[in-house]
Design a protein around this motif. Structure first.
Motif, mmCIF file in Angstrom:
data_model
loop_
_atom_site.group_PDB
_atom_site.id
_atom_site.type_symbol
_atom_site.label_atom_id
_atom_site.label_comp_id
_atom_site.label_asym_id
_atom_site.label_seq_id
_atom_site.Cartn_x
_atom_site.Cartn_y
_atom_site.Cartn_z
ATOM 1 N N ARG A 21 0.827 -1.209 0.000
ATOM 2 C CA ARG A 21 0.000 0.000 0.000
ATOM 3 C C ARG A 21 0.859 1.256 0.000
ATOM 4 N NH1 ARG A 21 -4.355 -1.929 4.575
ATOM 5 N NH2 ARG A 21 -5.508 -3.352 3.237
ATOM 6 N N LEU A 22 1.878 1.273 0.849
ATOM 7 C CA LEU A 22 2.745 2.451 0.922
ATOM 8 C C LEU A 22 3.563 2.625 -0.357
ATOM 9 C CD1 LEU A 22 3.883 2.207 4.641
ATOM 10 C CD2 LEU A 22 2.221 3.786 3.642
ATOM 11 N N ALA A 23 3.950 1.532 -0.993
ATOM 12 C CA ALA A 23 4.664 1.629 -2.263
ATOM 13 C C ALA A 23 3.763 2.229 -3.337
ATOM 14 C CB ALA A 23 5.157 0.248 -2.690
ATOM 15 N N MET A 24 2.498 1.834 -3.379
ATOM 16 C CA MET A 24 1.564 2.402 -4.363
ATOM 17 C C MET A 24 1.347 3.888 -4.123
ATOM 18 S SD MET A 24 -1.295 -0.549 -4.998
ATOM 19 C CE MET A 24 -1.400 -1.237 -3.365
ATOM 20 N N ILE A 25 1.258 4.286 -2.856
ATOM 21 C CA ILE A 25 1.101 5.704 -2.541
ATOM 22 C C ILE A 25 2.343 6.473 -2.981
ATOM 23 C CG2 ILE A 25 0.959 7.369 -0.638
ATOM 24 C CD1 ILE A 25 -0.880 5.311 0.778
ATOM 25 N N GLY A 26 3.523 5.914 -2.742
ATOM 26 C CA GLY A 26 4.774 6.562 -3.152
ATOM 27 C C GLY A 26 4.864 6.743 -4.652
ATOM 28 N N ILE A 27 4.463 5.743 -5.413
ATOM 29 C CA ILE A 27 4.481 5.847 -6.875
ATOM 30 C C ILE A 27 3.486 6.903 -7.333
ATOM 31 C CG2 ILE A 27 3.901 4.617 -9.002
ATOM 32 C CD1 ILE A 27 5.109 2.117 -7.677
ATOM 33 N N LEU A 28 2.309 6.927 -6.738
ATOM 34 C CA LEU A 28 1.297 7.925 -7.095
ATOM 35 C C LEU A 28 1.780 9.341 -6.800
ATOM 36 C CD1 LEU A 28 -1.606 8.473 -8.072
ATOM 37 C CD2 LEU A 28 -2.318 8.291 -5.702
ATOM 38 N N VAL A 29 2.390 9.551 -5.654
ATOM 39 C CA VAL A 29 2.914 10.872 -5.302
ATOM 40 C C VAL A 29 4.041 11.267 -6.251
ATOM 41 C CG1 VAL A 29 4.188 12.144 -3.521
ATOM 42 C CG2 VAL A 29 2.196 10.787 -2.900
ATOM 43 N N GLY A 30 4.924 10.346 -6.569
ATOM 44 C CA GLY A 30 6.027 10.628 -7.487
ATOM 45 C C GLY A 30 5.542 11.006 -8.873
ATOM 46 N N LEU A 31 4.580 10.266 -9.394
ATOM 47 C CA LEU A 31 4.033 10.577 -10.723
ATOM 48 C C LEU A 31 3.268 11.889 -10.720
ATOM 49 C CD1 LEU A 31 2.821 7.067 -11.942
ATOM 50 C CD2 LEU A 31 4.767 8.384 -12.783
ATOM 51 N N SER A 32 2.518 12.150 -9.659
ATOM 52 C CA SER A 32 1.763 13.401 -9.560
ATOM 53 C C SER A 32 2.709 14.596 -9.516
ATOM 54 C CB SER A 32 0.875 13.403 -8.309
ATOM 55 O OG SER A 32 -0.046 12.349 -8.367
ATOM 56 N N THR A 33 3.764 14.476 -8.741
ATOM 57 C CA THR A 33 4.734 15.559 -8.638
ATOM 58 C C THR A 33 5.427 15.789 -9.976
ATOM 59 O OG1 THR A 33 5.102 14.956 -6.342
ATOM 60 C CG2 THR A 33 6.730 16.377 -7.348
ATOM 61 N N LEU A 35 4.146 15.206 -12.936
ATOM 62 C CA LEU A 35 3.192 15.854 -13.835
ATOM 63 C C LEU A 35 3.021 17.335 -13.496
ATOM 64 C CD1 LEU A 35 0.408 13.134 -14.148
ATOM 65 C CD2 LEU A 35 1.954 13.927 -15.939
ATOM 66 N N LEU A 36 3.014 17.682 -12.228
ATOM 67 C CA LEU A 36 2.823 19.073 -11.816
ATOM 68 C C LEU A 36 4.038 19.948 -12.103
ATOM 69 C CD1 LEU A 36 0.929 18.574 -8.438
ATOM 70 C CD2 LEU A 36 -0.007 19.448 -10.572
ATOM 71 N N THR A 37 5.250 19.390 -11.946
ATOM 72 C CA THR A 37 6.454 20.202 -12.109
ATOM 73 C C THR A 37 7.045 20.094 -13.508
ATOM 74 O OG1 THR A 37 7.923 18.450 -11.339
ATOM 75 C CG2 THR A 37 7.051 19.973 -9.673
ATOM 76 N N GLY A 38 6.764 19.035 -14.224
ATOM 77 C CA GLY A 38 7.348 18.823 -15.550
ATOM 78 C C GLY A 38 8.771 18.315 -15.502
ATOM 79 N N GLN A 39 9.257 17.964 -14.321
ATOM 80 C CA GLN A 39 10.608 17.430 -14.171
ATOM 81 C C GLN A 39 10.530 16.047 -13.557
ATOM 82 O OE1 GLN A 39 12.455 20.212 -11.515
ATOM 83 N NE2 GLN A 39 13.238 21.469 -13.192
ATOM 84 N N GLY A 40 11.511 15.212 -13.920
ATOM 85 C CA GLY A 40 11.600 13.900 -13.312
ATOM 86 C C GLY A 40 12.151 14.003 -11.897
#
Length: 48
Positions: A21-33, A35-40
């Motif tokens: 569960r925590l790994a899925m949340i981490g991936i979601l936060v990473g992808l969202s960030t 998308l919002l910043t435009g940087q990897g």
């Protein structure tokens, strides 16, 4: 008086479910960030 409390650490179902569960949340936060910043992730921390 002995209690049969299952362990909550190590390779047990309880720990593995929370780890997933925590790994899925981490991936979601990473992808969202990203998308919002435009940087990897490396660009966000200054290596890219």
């Amino acid at each position: 008086m002995s209690q049969n409390i299952p362990p909550r650490y190590g390779f047990v179902n309880y720990a593995e479910i929370w780890n997933g569960r925590l790994a899925m949340i981490g991936i979601l936060v990473g992808l969202s960030t990203e998308l919002l910043t435009g940087q990897g992730i490396l660009g966000q921390i200054g290596f890219g």
